[in-house]
Design a protein around this motif. Structure first.
Motif, mmCIF file in Angstrom:
data_model
loop_
_atom_site.group_PDB
_atom_site.id
_atom_site.type_symbol
_atom_site.label_atom_id
_atom_site.label_comp_id
_atom_site.label_asym_id
_atom_site.label_seq_id
_atom_site.Cartn_x
_atom_site.Cartn_y
_atom_site.Cartn_z
ATOM 1 N N LEU A 223 0.823 -1.209 0.000
ATOM 2 C CA LEU A 223 0.000 0.000 0.000
ATOM 3 C C LEU A 223 0.860 1.264 0.000
ATOM 4 C CD1 LEU A 223 -2.879 -0.868 2.496
ATOM 5 C CD2 LEU A 223 -3.057 -0.584 0.031
ATOM 6 N N GLN A 224 2.023 1.192 0.610
ATOM 7 C CA GLN A 224 2.906 2.353 0.629
ATOM 8 C C GLN A 224 3.287 2.803 -0.769
ATOM 9 O OE1 GLN A 224 5.559 0.538 3.942
ATOM 10 N NE2 GLN A 224 6.029 2.716 3.953
ATOM 11 N N VAL A 225 3.325 1.863 -1.718
ATOM 12 C CA VAL A 225 3.737 2.189 -3.080
ATOM 13 C C VAL A 225 2.539 2.439 -3.985
ATOM 14 C CG1 VAL A 225 4.990 1.326 -5.104
ATOM 15 C CG2 VAL A 225 5.850 0.868 -2.806
ATOM 16 N N ARG A 226 1.552 1.538 -3.934
ATOM 17 C CA ARG A 226 0.435 1.613 -4.876
ATOM 18 C C ARG A 226 -0.625 2.625 -4.450
ATOM 19 N NH1 ARG A 226 -0.090 -2.652 -8.472
ATOM 20 N NH2 ARG A 226 1.981 -3.497 -8.951
ATOM 21 N N LEU A 227 -0.960 2.676 -3.157
ATOM 22 C CA LEU A 227 -2.003 3.583 -2.668
ATOM 23 C C LEU A 227 -1.473 4.359 -1.460
ATOM 24 C CD1 LEU A 227 -5.161 1.264 -2.857
ATOM 25 C CD2 LEU A 227 -4.524 3.093 -4.439
ATOM 26 N N PRO A 228 -0.522 5.259 -1.686
ATOM 27 C CA PRO A 228 0.061 5.986 -0.541
ATOM 28 C C PRO A 228 -0.942 6.869 0.177
ATOM 29 C CG PRO A 228 0.769 6.944 -2.635
ATOM 30 C CD PRO A 228 0.059 5.667 -2.970
ATOM 31 N N SER A 229 -2.004 7.311 -0.503
ATOM 32 C CA SER A 229 -2.996 8.157 0.164
ATOM 33 C C SER A 229 -3.877 7.371 1.130
ATOM 34 C CB SER A 229 -3.870 8.853 -0.882
ATOM 35 O OG SER A 229 -4.544 7.907 -1.690
ATOM 36 N N VAL A 230 -4.008 6.052 0.911
ATOM 37 C CA VAL A 230 -4.829 5.211 1.779
ATOM 38 C C VAL A 230 -4.053 4.788 3.028
ATOM 39 C CG1 VAL A 230 -6.115 3.022 1.891
ATOM 40 C CG2 VAL A 230 -6.172 4.412 -0.186
ATOM 41 N N PHE A 231 -2.745 4.736 2.935
ATOM 42 C CA PHE A 231 -1.932 4.221 4.029
ATOM 43 C C PHE A 231 -2.069 5.046 5.313
ATOM 44 C CE2 PHE A 231 2.240 3.931 6.190
ATOM 45 C CZ PHE A 231 2.134 2.615 6.604
ATOM 46 N N PRO A 232 -2.029 6.390 5.275
ATOM 47 C CA PRO A 232 -2.244 7.149 6.524
ATOM 48 C C PRO A 232 -3.617 6.906 7.132
ATOM 49 C CG PRO A 232 -1.242 8.546 4.858
ATOM 50 C CD PRO A 232 -1.644 7.282 4.166
ATOM 51 N N THR A 233 -4.637 6.699 6.284
ATOM 52 C CA THR A 233 -5.973 6.398 6.805
ATOM 53 C C THR A 233 -5.971 5.077 7.563
ATOM 54 O OG1 THR A 233 -6.943 7.590 4.933
ATOM 55 C CG2 THR A 233 -8.385 6.114 6.176
ATOM 56 N N LEU A 234 -5.287 4.081 7.017
ATOM 57 C CA LEU A 234 -5.175 2.789 7.702
ATOM 58 C C LEU A 234 -4.455 2.944 9.036
ATOM 59 C CD1 LEU A 234 -5.533 -0.311 7.615
ATOM 60 C CD2 LEU A 234 -3.344 -0.440 6.401
ATOM 61 N N THR A 235 -3.446 3.800 9.079
ATOM 62 C CA THR A 235 -2.716 4.040 10.334
ATOM 63 C C THR A 235 -3.614 4.683 11.386
ATOM 64 O OG1 THR A 235 -0.665 4.317 9.074
ATOM 65 C CG2 THR A 235 -0.697 5.153 11.326
ATOM 66 N N LEU A 236 -4.418 5.660 10.963
ATOM 67 C CA LEU A 236 -5.323 6.323 11.906
ATOM 68 C C LEU A 236 -6.402 5.374 12.413
ATOM 69 C CD1 LEU A 236 -5.752 9.819 10.199
ATOM 70 C CD2 LEU A 236 -4.364 9.234 12.206
ATOM 71 N N LEU A 237 -6.909 4.503 11.537
ATOM 72 C CA LEU A 237 -7.912 3.528 11.975
ATOM 73 C C LEU A 237 -7.317 2.560 12.998
ATOM 74 C CD1 LEU A 237 -9.693 2.684 8.585
ATOM 75 C CD2 LEU A 237 -10.575 4.065 10.482
ATOM 76 N N ALA A 238 -6.097 2.099 12.727
ATOM 77 C CA ALA A 238 -5.448 1.195 13.686
ATOM 78 C C ALA A 238 -5.168 1.906 15.004
ATOM 79 C CB ALA A 238 -4.143 0.665 13.086
ATOM 80 N N ALA A 239 -4.790 3.183 14.939
ATOM 81 C CA ALA A 239 -4.542 3.935 16.175
ATOM 82 C C ALA A 239 -5.822 4.129 16.970
ATOM 83 C CB ALA A 239 -3.917 5.290 15.830
#
Length: 303
Positions: A223-239
């Protein structure tokens, strides 16, 4: 020593005898001096996005520990955790397939069949090994188990591979440190699962640990490469999930997690940006030669 006016000119050669001492320094010695030639300053925003990888890893660990405590205190139904793990695996695998097909028209039917087969084998193996894992550390004190699991999780964080997986890596070779990191997390899950009271709880916790520490990092790297805009959202959801689960158990643990998350995501990048002012890399002709590898020839060599 400096060259005398009107004398012979110093030459940068070894084969010729010259009337200069060995420690002679010409006036042009510092003409090729360069400071911070390859230095690229970081920006605070880019460092915050890069730190999301570590923050996500910490969030997953805290979520796992909160789930373990709930299973141990019997406030979470292990059957519910099994279904949550199965549904999340299907969602993550669907997201993986979507990410893999971005910009690619190749068929991956064979890979899907292998993935399904491997998933079924892991599911059955964990189901069969759960009774043995439950009694694995029956003769060991709980204090030793807590200390061992803490050390293993620290090892997992230190050795984890936080680099992205580029699309050109069709068959990526995992680093040794990354493999050791996954092994440390799974080992910590095994020793913690051995403190649970029934086989279903052990099976549910181990199923979740494999998904969290072995499969999720692969999806995160892609995801860091293909969908970098989605990755911070995944981090916030996990947090958010980690905060909600830890706050329900202990305010101290929730505060500790928030402090770690804030330091890694917000404070550490600002410290790195501040420390850039002291960067002073000096280069010149006195540096050893650096060989330049022909990367095009290296990539065209037969496997």
């Amino acid at each position: 020593m400096e060259q005398d006016a009107g004398g012979p000119e110093w030459e940068r050669v070894l084969w010729k005898r010259q009337p200069f001492p060995d420690n002679y320094v010409p006036k042009t010695f510092l003409s090729s001096l360069s400071t911070n030639a390859n230095f690229r300053p970081y920006t605070y925003g880019s460092l915050v996005l890069a730190s999301c990888t570590i923050s996500l890893h910490f969030s997953v660990i805290f979520v796992f520990l909160a789930i373990f405590v709930r299973l141990k205190e019997r406030t979470l139904d292990p059957r519910l955790l099994v279904w949550i793990s199965i549904v999340s695996f299907i969602c993550f695998y669907t997201l993986w397939e979507i990410v893999e097909h971005i910009g690619s028209n190749t068929s991956r039917l064979e890979n899907r069949a292998k993935a399904v087969k491997s998933s079924i084998l892991i599911f059955l193996a964990l189901l069969a090994l759960s009774p043995m894992l439950r009694t694995l550390t029956a003769a060991t004190s709980s204090d030793s188990i807590w200390a061992l699991s803490a050390c293993l999780f620290v090892l997992n964080v230190v050795l984890a591979d936080y680099t992205p997986m580029h699309s050109a890596q069709q068959h990526p070779r995992e680093r040794l440190s990354s493999v050791m990191s996954v092994n440390a997390a799974i080992s910590a899950s095994v020793v913690l699962a051995s403190r649970l009271v029934d086989d279903v709880s052990v099976f549910a916790l181990m199923l979740f640990s494999i998904e969290a520490f072995a499969l999720l990092p692969l999806l995160r790297r892609r995801l860091q490469v293909r969908l970098p805009s989605v990755f911070p959202t995944l981090t916030l959801l996990a947090a958010g999930l980690a905060v909600s689960l830890t706050a329900a158990l202990s305010s101290t643990v929730a505060t500790l997690y928030v402090a770690v998350f804030a330091f890694v995501t917000l404070v550490a990048p600002s410290l790195l940006v501040w420390a850039q002012r002291y960067k002073n890399e000096i280069r010149g002709t006195w540096d050893p030669a650096v060989p330049k590898v022909n990367l095009a020839l290296h990539h065209t060599r037969p496997a």
